[in-house]
Motif scaffolding. Structure first.
Motif, PDB file in Angstrom:
ATOM      1  N   ILE A  88       0.776  -1.329  -0.165  1.00 25.13           N
ATOM      2  CA  ILE A  88       0.031   0.126  -0.068  1.00 25.13           C
ATOM      3  C   ILE A  88       1.035   1.299  -0.025  1.00 25.13           C
ATOM      4  O   ILE A  88       1.628   1.512   0.749  1.00 25.13           O
ATOM      5  CB  ILE A  88      -0.829  -0.003   1.057  1.00 25.13           C
ATOM      6  N   VAL A  89       0.922   1.981  -1.041  1.00 30.35           N
ATOM      7  CA  VAL A  89       1.563   3.264  -1.242  1.00 30.35           C
ATOM      8  C   VAL A  89       0.793   4.662  -1.045  1.00 30.35           C
ATOM      9  O   VAL A  89      -0.133   4.366  -1.696  1.00 30.35           O
ATOM     10  CB  VAL A  89       2.436   3.120  -2.599  1.00 30.35           C
ATOM     11  N   GLY A  90       1.167   5.474  -0.079  1.00 32.00           N
ATOM     12  CA  GLY A  90       0.400   6.685   0.210  1.00 32.00           C
ATOM     13  C   GLY A  90       1.111   7.753  -0.775  1.00 32.00           C
ATOM     14  O   GLY A  90       2.233   7.758  -0.746  1.00 32.00           O
ATOM     15  N   LEU A  91       0.232   8.553  -1.599  1.00 36.05           N
ATOM     16  CA  LEU A  91       0.689   9.708  -2.265  1.00 36.05           C
ATOM     17  C   LEU A  91       0.402  10.799  -1.268  1.00 36.05           C
ATOM     18  O   LEU A  91      -0.762  11.058  -1.075  1.00 36.05           O
ATOM     19  CB  LEU A  91      -0.036   9.516  -3.646  1.00 36.05           C
ATOM     20  N   LEU A  92       1.219  11.380  -0.677  1.00 36.28           N
ATOM     21  CA  LEU A  92       0.795  12.510   0.053  1.00 36.28           C
ATOM     22  C   LEU A  92       1.453  13.899  -0.481  1.00 36.28           C
ATOM     23  O   LEU A  92       2.716  13.937  -1.254  1.00 36.28           O
ATOM     24  CB  LEU A  92       1.555  12.443   1.377  1.00 36.28           C
ATOM     25  N   GLY A  93       0.939  14.980  -0.122  1.00 37.74           N
ATOM     26  CA  GLY A  93       1.354  16.312  -0.517  1.00 37.74           C
ATOM     27  C   GLY A  93       0.339  17.349  -0.335  1.00 37.74           C
ATOM     28  O   GLY A  93      -0.832  17.025  -0.281  1.00 37.74           O
ATOM     29  N   PRO A  94       0.829  18.485  -0.558  1.00 36.22           N
ATOM     30  CA  PRO A  94      -0.331  19.629  -0.269  1.00 36.22           C
ATOM     31  C   PRO A  94      -1.394  19.659  -1.513  1.00 36.22           C
ATOM     32  O   PRO A  94      -1.116  18.870  -2.437  1.00 36.22           O
ATOM     33  CB  PRO A  94       0.672  21.003  -0.229  1.00 36.22           C
ATOM     34  N   ASN A  95      -2.133  20.487  -1.301  1.00 34.81           N
ATOM     35  CA  ASN A  95      -3.399  20.599  -2.499  1.00 34.81           C
ATOM     36  C   ASN A  95      -2.490  21.236  -3.561  1.00 34.81           C
ATOM     37  O   ASN A  95      -1.664  22.070  -3.534  1.00 34.81           O
ATOM     38  CB  ASN A  95      -4.369  21.571  -2.169  1.00 34.81           C
ATOM     39  N   ALA A 101       9.790  16.832   4.678  1.00 31.89           N
ATOM     40  CA  ALA A 101       9.931  16.787   3.455  1.00 31.89           C
ATOM     41  C   ALA A 101       9.402  17.893   2.582  1.00 31.89           C
ATOM     42  O   ALA A 101      10.130  18.405   1.492  1.00 31.89           O
ATOM     43  CB  ALA A 101       9.239  15.620   2.720  1.00 31.89           C
ATOM     44  N   MET A 102       8.430  18.489   3.203  1.00 31.61           N
ATOM     45  CA  MET A 102       7.775  19.876   2.252  1.00 31.61           C
ATOM     46  C   MET A 102       8.603  20.847   2.717  1.00 31.61           C
ATOM     47  O   MET A 102       8.790  21.929   1.937  1.00 31.61           O
ATOM     48  CB  MET A 102       6.290  19.851   3.049  1.00 31.61           C
ATOM     49  N   VAL A 151       5.352   5.878   1.532  1.00 24.70           N
ATOM     50  CA  VAL A 151       4.937   7.182   1.129  1.00 24.70           C
ATOM     51  C   VAL A 151       5.623   8.080   0.151  1.00 24.70           C
ATOM     52  O   VAL A 151       6.908   7.863  -0.013  1.00 24.70           O
ATOM     53  CB  VAL A 151       4.565   8.070   2.163  1.00 24.70           C
ATOM     54  N   VAL A 152       4.965   8.439  -0.934  1.00 24.34           N
ATOM     55  CA  VAL A 152       5.677   9.087  -2.138  1.00 24.34           C
ATOM     56  C   VAL A 152       5.300  10.597  -1.537  1.00 24.34           C
ATOM     57  O   VAL A 152       3.984  10.778  -1.773  1.00 24.34           O
ATOM     58  CB  VAL A 152       5.258   8.463  -3.560  1.00 24.34           C
ATOM     59  N   LEU A 153       5.986  11.449  -1.226  1.00 22.01           N
ATOM     60  CA  LEU A 153       5.610  12.784  -1.022  1.00 22.01           C
ATOM     61  C   LEU A 153       5.733  13.694  -2.269  1.00 22.01           C
ATOM     62  O   LEU A 153       7.003  13.741  -2.785  1.00 22.01           O
ATOM     63  CB  LEU A 153       6.549  13.270   0.102  1.00 22.01           C
ATOM     64  N   LEU A 154       4.580  13.972  -2.836  1.00 18.99           N
ATOM     65  CA  LEU A 154       4.866  15.066  -3.820  1.00 18.99           C
ATOM     66  C   LEU A 154       4.709  16.676  -3.469  1.00 18.99           C
ATOM     67  O   LEU A 154       3.838  16.766  -2.567  1.00 18.99           O
ATOM     68  CB  LEU A 154       3.393  14.892  -5.080  1.00 18.99           C
ATOM     69  N   LYS A 155       5.229  17.446  -4.465  1.00 19.83           N
ATOM     70  CA  LYS A 155       5.410  18.896  -4.024  1.00 19.83           C
ATOM     71  C   LYS A 155       5.457  19.374  -5.315  1.00 19.83           C
ATOM     72  O   LYS A 155       6.358  19.304  -6.248  1.00 19.83           O
ATOM     73  CB  LYS A 155       6.414  19.157  -3.179  1.00 19.83           C
ATOM     74  N   ALA A 156       4.460  20.504  -5.727  1.00 22.34           N
ATOM     75  CA  ALA A 156       4.609  21.026  -7.175  1.00 22.34           C
ATOM     76  C   ALA A 156       4.966  20.005  -8.216  1.00 22.34           C
ATOM     77  O   ALA A 156       5.389  20.396  -9.104  1.00 22.34           O
ATOM     78  CB  ALA A 156       5.571  22.001  -6.932  1.00 22.34           C
ATOM     79  N   GLY A 157       4.241  19.125  -7.951  1.00 21.66           N
ATOM     80  CA  GLY A 157       4.142  18.081  -9.214  1.00 21.66           C
ATOM     81  C   GLY A 157       5.640  17.377  -9.230  1.00 21.66           C
ATOM     82  O   GLY A 157       5.678  16.311 -10.360  1.00 21.66           O
ATOM     83  N   ARG A 158       6.471  17.282  -8.380  1.00 21.70           N
ATOM     84  CA  ARG A 158       7.654  16.605  -8.426  1.00 21.70           C
ATOM     85  C   ARG A 158       7.729  15.726  -6.922  1.00 21.70           C
ATOM     86  O   ARG A 158       7.043  16.167  -6.018  1.00 21.70           O
ATOM     87  CB  ARG A 158       9.020  17.441  -8.398  1.00 21.70           C
ATOM     88  N   HIS A 165      -5.010  13.265   3.236  1.00 27.73           N
ATOM     89  CA  HIS A 165      -4.289  14.305   4.143  1.00 27.73           C
ATOM     90  C   HIS A 165      -4.395  13.677   5.536  1.00 27.73           C
ATOM     91  O   HIS A 165      -4.222  14.545   6.423  1.00 27.73           O
ATOM     92  CB  HIS A 165      -5.303  15.604   3.860  1.00 27.73           C
ATOM     93  N   ASP A 166      -5.192  12.653   5.817  1.00 28.44           N
ATOM     94  CA  ASP A 166      -5.238  11.822   7.039  1.00 28.44           C
ATOM     95  C   ASP A 166      -4.032  11.319   7.364  1.00 28.44           C
ATOM     96  O   ASP A 166      -4.089  10.098   7.300  1.00 28.44           O
ATOM     97  CB  ASP A 166      -6.582  11.235   6.930  1.00 28.44           C
TER      98      ASP A 166
END
Lengths: 253, 227
Positions: A46-53, A242-243, A217-224, A205-206
């Motif tokens: 189970i992989v979580g994709l996390l990141g801001p809106n 990470a952010m 987890v894969v942490l995304l920020k501005a598409g990267r 976001h939970d």
């Protein structure tokens, strides 16, 4: 409507044991939604994709679901692309989107039976009844979905996504609107899917609920991809760390 | 039943069930079509006598306007709650979804015509029931051709912000041949001496338009729905 258990016929078998994002970018006009994203998710993970809106999480899910095509790079299912696997691939993917994709005028049972029949499932009526029982909604099975709370609709939508026993499950904010008991039931369900060797990719976001269920987890920020990690410890702290760090092209931090 | 036909049937039945529960499209299109005919009746009927040849044009205007209203809303339902994506994710031939939507629209427009045709016949003293098979053929083929193009355009525009404005702007220029064929064919039947040969020729034209429009729509629906 009685969408009966009549079937269309089973979709051809399309087996794969991992989902691979290989240097995937996606643009909407000049706006970049994802840039050079690479990661992999295997069976029983189970992989979580996390990141801001606006980080590109939903775009990544849409690419994995085949409803969007990559501007460059490719999304592979096992060693093959969506184009190579054809429309049968869609029969191996289950999607719970943020919008719940249910017809409010139809009852919970009719919604499930309709999609079950579209997917060509044998015993669509029986499977739908079992799914509604699992969701704890058998008493409301014949009520229109439009009268349900967000949490109840979320449970119906999850059952719709799982009705055809998909190999790859894509969940966009699956904990939204769920009460504590329903969230715990979802976590148990995800653990059983993991044990059954399914590939699960979810955005959320939970952090508390995600922490209980994701392997990586894969942490995304501005598409990267800002970071990928499978370490233990507070997910919220790792996310915050990470952010703060600038996104790293190529994926790892 | 083939898989393609089965999917089309499921989609059409779902649309009709949703419509039977909400009655949203039927009531609005029916109200609009009847209002259109009544307004024209006030303008074109003097001392109980209708302007010659007006009935055919008014009938087809009412059908086209009401059909446009229905077409705009039918894909709005799929857009609402993003159900369209769920449909497109199903492992089915996407043109089968198009055919299902088309059949649903044709069924709805046919229901509207069952009210509008007698109303036009009554208010304009038009002999629409003198040659019922010819009239049914003209209406059936004309409605199918109009809906075939309209369903494709409504699907194309489902993600466009100005879809309500763009649909008639795109639809009418393309469907003008169908509407003209329908009007001329119906007018040929409404003359004091009905010109059956002329009506037959227009019916033939409508068959040609339907084949062309449905073929092109089936061919283009898949790429149109792929983002």
């Amino acid at each position: 409507m009685s969408v009966s258990s009549a079937t269309i016929g089973q979709a051809p078998s399309v087996d794969f044991d991992r989902l691979v994002f290989d240097d995937v970018s996606r643009y909407f006009g000049r706006r970049r939604a994802l840039a050079h994203v690479s990661f992999e998710s295997g069976a029983g993970e189970i992989v979580g994709l996390l990141g801001p809106n606006g980080a590109g999480k939903s775009t990544a899910l849409a690419l994995a679901a085949t409803t969007l095509q990559a501007s460059s790079g490719q999304v592979c299912y096992g060693s093959r692309s969506a184009a190579q696997l054809g429309s049968a691939l869609r029969g191996r993917i289950g999607v719970l989107a943020h919008e719940l994709q249910l017809y409010p005028e139809l009852t919970a049972r009719e919604n499930l039976e309709f999609f079950g029949a579209l997917y060509g499932l044998d015993r669509a009526a029986e499977r739908s009844a079992d799914a509604l029982a699992r969701a704890g909604l058998d008493a409301r099975a014949d009520d229109p979905v439009g009268g349900f709370s967000r949490g109840m609709r979320q449970r119906v939508a999850l059952e719709r996504a799982l009705l055809h026993d998909p190999t790859l499950l894509l969940l966009d904010e699956p904990f939204t609107g769920l009460d504590e008991a329903s969230a715990e039931a979802l976590i148990e369900r995800l653990r059983s899917l993991k044990a059954a060797g399914r590939i699960v990719l979810l955005t959320t976001h939970d952090f508390e609920n995600a922490e209980a269920v994701v392997d990586r987890v894969v942490l995304l920020k501005a598409g990267r991809v800002a970071a990928m990690d499978s370490s233990t410890g507070s997910l919220r702290d790792r996310y915050r760390h990470a952010m703060r760090v600038e996104a790293v092209p190529g994926g790892t931090a | 039943m083939t898989r393609f036909a089965r999917v089309a049937w499921l989609v059409m039945r779902k649309d009709l069930t949703v419509e039977a529960r909400s009655r949203e499209l039927l009531l609005t299109t029916l109200f609009f079509a009847v209002s259109t005919v009544l307004v024209f009746a006030f303008g074109f009927v003097r001392d109980g006598r209708a302007v010659e040849d007006a009935a055919a044009g008014i009938l087809w205007i009412a059908i086209a306007f009401a059909g446009t209203l229905a077409l705009g809303r039918t894909f709005e339902r799929e857009r609402y709650h993003d159900v369209l994506h769920a449909l497109l994710l199903a492992p089915v031939d996407r043109p089968a979804i198009y055919v299902g939507k088309l059949l649903g629209i044709v069924a709805l427009m046919t229901t509207v015509e069952l009210v509008v045709v007698p109303l036009v016949a009554l208010l304009f003293q038009a002999g629409l029931f003198r040659y019922p098979l010819h009239v049914a053929a003209l209406l059936g083929l004309g409605t199918t051709g109009f809906a075939a193009v309209g369903t494709l355009f409504a699907a194309m525009l489902v993600r466009a912000r100005s879809r309500d404005v763009l649909l008639p702007v795109l639809l009418y220029p393309v469907t003008i041949p169908v509407i003209i064929a329908g009007v001329r064919g119906t007018a040929a039947l409404l003359q004091p001496e009905a010109d059956l040969a002329m009506a037959g020729a227009w019916i033939g034209m409508l068959v040609f338009f339907d084949v062309v429009f449905i073929t092109l729509s089936l061919w283009t629906f898949e790429p149109v729905m792929t983002e």
